[in-house]
Enzyme design. Structure first.
Site, mmCIF file in Angstrom:
data_model
loop_
_atom_site.group_PDB
_atom_site.id
_atom_site.type_symbol
_atom_site.label_atom_id
_atom_site.label_comp_id
_atom_site.label_asym_id
_atom_site.label_seq_id
_atom_site.Cartn_x
_atom_site.Cartn_y
_atom_site.Cartn_z
ATOM 1 N N ALA A 1 3.569 6.480 -10.393
ATOM 2 C CA ALA A 1 2.320 6.239 -9.656
ATOM 3 C C ALA A 1 1.473 7.502 -9.485
ATOM 4 O O ALA A 1 0.244 7.453 -9.629
ATOM 5 C CB ALA A 1 2.651 5.641 -8.289
ATOM 6 N N LYS B 1 15.890 -0.831 -15.346
ATOM 7 C CA LYS B 1 15.859 0.614 -15.671
ATOM 8 C C LYS B 1 16.109 1.453 -14.430
ATOM 9 O O LYS B 1 16.530 2.611 -14.531
ATOM 10 C CB LYS B 1 14.560 0.986 -16.381
ATOM 11 N N SER C 1 0.830 -1.209 0.000
ATOM 12 C CA SER C 1 0.000 0.000 0.000
ATOM 13 C C SER C 1 0.862 1.256 0.000
ATOM 14 O O SER C 1 0.508 2.256 0.612
ATOM 15 C CB SER C 1 -0.890 -0.006 1.231
ATOM 16 N N GLY C 2 1.993 1.173 -0.690
ATOM 17 C CA GLY C 2 2.827 2.367 -0.845
ATOM 18 C C GLY C 2 2.282 3.225 -1.975
ATOM 19 O O GLY C 2 1.087 3.173 -2.313
ATOM 20 N N PHE D 1 1.083 -2.233 5.700
ATOM 21 C CA PHE D 1 2.080 -2.362 6.769
ATOM 22 C C PHE D 1 1.745 -1.263 7.787
ATOM 23 O O PHE D 1 1.926 -0.086 7.509
ATOM 24 C CB PHE D 1 3.479 -2.185 6.184
ATOM 25 N N ARG E 1 11.634 8.488 -8.906
ATOM 26 C CA ARG E 1 12.255 8.774 -7.602
ATOM 27 C C ARG E 1 13.749 8.469 -7.611
ATOM 28 O O ARG E 1 14.545 9.190 -6.999
ATOM 29 C CB ARG E 1 11.556 7.963 -6.503
ATOM 30 N N ASN E 2 14.138 7.384 -8.303
ATOM 31 C CA ASN E 2 15.570 7.050 -8.376
ATOM 32 C C ASN E 2 16.327 8.171 -9.070
ATOM 33 O O ASN E 2 17.392 8.597 -8.610
ATOM 34 C CB ASN E 2 15.758 5.726 -9.122
HETATM 35 N N1 NAI Z 1 5.960 4.546 -7.063
HETATM 36 C C1 NAI Z 1 5.990 4.383 -8.379
HETATM 37 O O1 NAI Z 1 5.842 5.348 -9.154
HETATM 38 C C2 NAI Z 1 6.168 3.014 -8.953
HETATM 39 C C3 NAI Z 1 6.685 1.976 -8.214
HETATM 40 N N2 NAI Z 1 6.825 0.734 -8.784
HETATM 41 C C4 NAI Z 1 7.337 -0.397 -8.019
HETATM 42 O O2 NAI Z 1 6.306 -0.853 -7.153
HETATM 43 C C5 NAI Z 1 6.888 -1.471 -5.994
HETATM 44 C C6 NAI Z 1 6.229 -0.886 -4.762
HETATM 45 O O3 NAI Z 1 6.545 0.480 -4.707
HETATM 46 P P1 NAI Z 1 5.650 1.575 -3.952
HETATM 47 O O4 NAI Z 1 4.257 1.125 -3.795
HETATM 48 O O5 NAI Z 1 5.891 2.839 -4.686
HETATM 49 O O6 NAI Z 1 6.284 1.586 -2.503
HETATM 50 P P2 NAI Z 1 6.877 2.810 -1.683
HETATM 51 O O7 NAI Z 1 8.180 3.226 -2.223
HETATM 52 O O8 NAI Z 1 5.840 3.850 -1.548
HETATM 53 O O9 NAI Z 1 7.250 2.059 -0.303
HETATM 54 C C7 NAI Z 1 6.715 2.246 0.859
HETATM 55 C C8 NAI Z 1 5.897 1.046 1.283
HETATM 56 O O10 NAI Z 1 6.717 0.119 2.005
HETATM 57 C C9 NAI Z 1 6.013 -0.268 3.167
HETATM 58 N N3 NAI Z 1 6.909 -0.787 4.193
HETATM 59 C C10 NAI Z 1 7.796 -0.104 4.968
HETATM 60 N N4 NAI Z 1 8.425 -0.947 5.819
HETATM 61 C C11 NAI Z 1 7.926 -2.174 5.563
HETATM 62 C C12 NAI Z 1 8.160 -3.473 6.099
HETATM 63 N N5 NAI Z 1 9.081 -3.668 7.043
HETATM 64 N N6 NAI Z 1 7.468 -4.517 5.610
HETATM 65 C C13 NAI Z 1 6.575 -4.340 4.608
HETATM 66 N N7 NAI Z 1 6.293 -3.150 4.062
HETATM 67 C C14 NAI Z 1 6.965 -2.077 4.524
HETATM 68 C C15 NAI Z 1 5.317 0.996 3.581
HETATM 69 O O11 NAI Z 1 4.280 0.720 4.470
HETATM 70 C C16 NAI Z 1 4.790 1.481 2.243
HETATM 71 O O12 NAI Z 1 3.592 0.857 1.919
HETATM 72 C C17 NAI Z 1 8.392 -1.210 -6.081
HETATM 73 O O13 NAI Z 1 9.054 -2.370 -6.536
HETATM 74 C C18 NAI Z 1 8.513 -0.097 -7.118
HETATM 75 O O14 NAI Z 1 9.723 -0.140 -7.851
HETATM 76 C C19 NAI Z 1 6.434 0.499 -10.056
HETATM 77 C C20 NAI Z 1 5.890 1.487 -10.825
HETATM 78 C C21 NAI Z 1 5.733 2.824 -10.336
HETATM 79 O O1 13P Z 2 8.944 2.593 -11.976
HETATM 80 C C1 13P Z 2 8.602 3.751 -12.006
HETATM 81 C C2 13P Z 2 7.880 4.342 -13.148
HETATM 82 O O2 13P Z 2 7.525 3.402 -14.099
HETATM 83 C C3 13P Z 2 8.910 4.651 -10.886
HETATM 84 O O3 13P Z 2 10.270 4.676 -10.704
HETATM 85 P P1 13P Z 2 10.863 5.227 -9.338
HETATM 86 O O4 13P Z 2 10.767 4.134 -8.339
HETATM 87 O O5 13P Z 2 12.252 5.640 -9.671
HETATM 88 O O6 13P Z 2 9.997 6.416 -8.977
#
Ligand code: NAI
Ligand code: 13P
Length: 418
Positions: free
Chosen positions: A179, A277, A19-20, A50, A343-344
């Site tokens: 996202a 990437k 739920s990030g 979490f 973000r990276n």
């Molecule tokens: N944010 C974006 O724009 C995009 C992200 N992704 C990918 O999606 C995946 C998830 O990323 P996000 O949802 O953006 O996460 P996020 O970067 O927002 O991470 C935070 C999440 O991690 C959780 N967390 C923290 N400590 C924890 C623990 N000990 N155990 C379990 N959860 C914990 C937090 O509660 C929160 O939900 C990643 O692999 C990312 O690369 C893919 C496409 C876009």
């Molecule tokens: O994967 C992503 C966009 O497709 C987001 O990348 P970041 O985790 O670097 O923000």
């Protein structure tokens, strides 16, 4: 509606594990679709959160000094369920009312037939350990995780890791999907890869054991790790009372007018595009932070794409299709968006501009969100080093060396020319 999507006796229950920032955005998409297609899916979607304590920020429209929700720190799940907003990880976005934030992982996944894994990759092993044996045995997974799983045995996709640990089939979703843009319903595309063994065919496929019964089919994952090891997983067919989980059903679950889905079979290509990437985006951020301009960034992206394809073909060559990197949203499109505003990219850029370690930027600027590129660069380097192949992937290797302080950003151009 496709013939395979006629309502059956039972509906699929969907759970989003995570739920990030992206986890919540995907949960929004899925909930919108389960509400729309409520003859195929249970409307209510569980989202495992979490649990943590948060305070609703004063600038949030949900802030009301007299409300009990604003009297000191509250459980994030309660705030999400009461405000229909993830005020910490996806602020400003109204979530569907049929999305339920659940702090109990076991409860959230109970009876779910479709599990969407969407959390930073460093947490997935623990999550799998927690839910192993507590999910329905014929569940199917989709991994939205961007990263690779490296251990002593070799390198695996997270879809494979999840599948093997839970004894289910797991596909992947990845694309050019910042996202915050997706959540604001700005149009984009994504790629879903789903290619389970054909459990319903009368003849066992080459990967299936000839002695397996139709309800207890043994399959082997096609990807061999570097030691040549294949894993046996007992995979159960989805019972016929449910609509089959196939490309058409996944499109119904994930496609939105603002989120266009293409479903393909290349799980390795789709997964690796998203994972690798992130390494390139760090280099792009450093170069941008140096003020070297767009030409330099384009050079990083060119070399990065070549290394991504080379890595895929070298280590996942049995299944990967190199065209996935160019023809689908995963790969080059994701590379471009990530090197523009991910973000990276942003964190690497700020680390150069502010002369601070990137970990500190992550801690101070991302409000709990996690970078995936830094740990992926370390994992990939560990794997390449073991293979004696660091020199063949000069950009990936340089990113690792810059992260660990053994190389400067200034020497990036000469290093990647080698
Ligand atoms: N944010 C974006 O724009 C995009 C992200 N992704 C990918 O999606 C995946 C998830 O990323 P996000 O949802 O953006 O996460 P996020 O970067 O927002 O991470 C935070 C999440 O991690 C959780 N967390 C923290 N400590 C924890 C623990 N000990 N155990 C379990 N959860 C914990 C937090 O509660 C929160 O939900 C990643 O692999 C990312 O690369 C893919 C496409 C876009
Ligand atoms: O994967 C992503 C966009 O497709 C987001 O990348 P970041 O985790 O670097 O923000």
């Amino acid at each position: 509606m496709a013939a395979s999507l006629q309502p059956n006796q039972r509906k699929h229950k969907v759970t989003v594990v995570g739920s990030g920032n992206w986890g919540t955005a995907i949960a929004k998409i899925v909930s919108e679709n389960t509400a729309k297609h409520n003859t195929i899916f249970e409307e209510k979607v569980e989202m495992w959160v979490f649990e943590e304590k948060i305070e609703i920020p004063k600038e949030s429209p949900h802030y009301n000094p007299t409300s009990p929700l604003c009297q000191g720190p509250q459980n994030l799940t309660e705030v999400i369920n009461k405000t229909n907003e993830n005020v910490k990880y996806l602020p400003g976005i109204a979530l569907p009312k049929n999305l339920h934030a659940n702090p109990s992982l076991e409860d959230a996944v109970r009876d779910s037939t479709i599990l969407v894994f969407n959390l930073p990759h460093q947490f997935i092993h623990k999550i799998c350990d927690q839910i192993k044996g507590k999910i329905v045995p014929y569940a199917r997974g989709i991994s939205c995780i961007k990263g690779v799983d490296v251990n002593e045995e070799g390198i695996h996709l997270f879809s494979e890791t999840i599948g093997r640990r839970l004894g289910i089939y797991c596909g992947a979703l990845s694309g050019a999907n910042i996202a915050n843009e997706v959540a604001r319903e700005k149009w984009c595309e994504t790629s879903i890869a789903y290619d389970p063994p054909h459990l319903d065919s009368k003849e066992p496929s080459p990967q299936q054991s000839p002695n397996a019964s139709s309800t207890d089919v043994v399959i082997q994952f096609e990807h061999k790790d570097t030691s040549g090891k294949l894993s046996d997983v007992k995979l159960r067919p989805v019972p016929s009372e449910y609509p089959p989980v196939d490309h058409a059903l996944l499109k119904v679950l994930f496609h939105r007018p603002y989120f266009h889905v293409r479903v393909v079979n290349d799980v390795a290509g789709v997964s690796l595009g998203g994972a690798l990437k992130n390494i390139v985006a760090l280099a792009a951020g450093w170069v941008d932070g140096m003020g070297w301009g767009d030409n330099a960034k384009a050079a990083i992206m060119r070399v990065g794409l070549l290394e991504m394809v080379k890595f895929g073909e070298r280590f996942f060559g049995a299944t990967i299709d190199r065209q996935t990197f160019t023809d689908e949203s995963t790969g080059v499109a994701d590379l471009i968006t990530s090197c523009s505003s991910g973000r990276n990219f942003r964190s690497a850029k700020h680390s150069v501009e502010k002369r601070l370690p990137i970990d500190e930027i992550e801690r101070t600027e991302l409000n709990g969100q996690k970078l995936q590129g830094t740990s992926t660069a370390v994992d990939v380097n560990k794997f390449l080093k073991k293979q004696g192949l660091e020199n063949e992937f000069p950009l990936f290797t340089s990113v690792y060396r810059i992260l660990t302080g053994t190389m400067s950003v200034e020497s990036l151009p000469s290093q990647i020319e080698q």
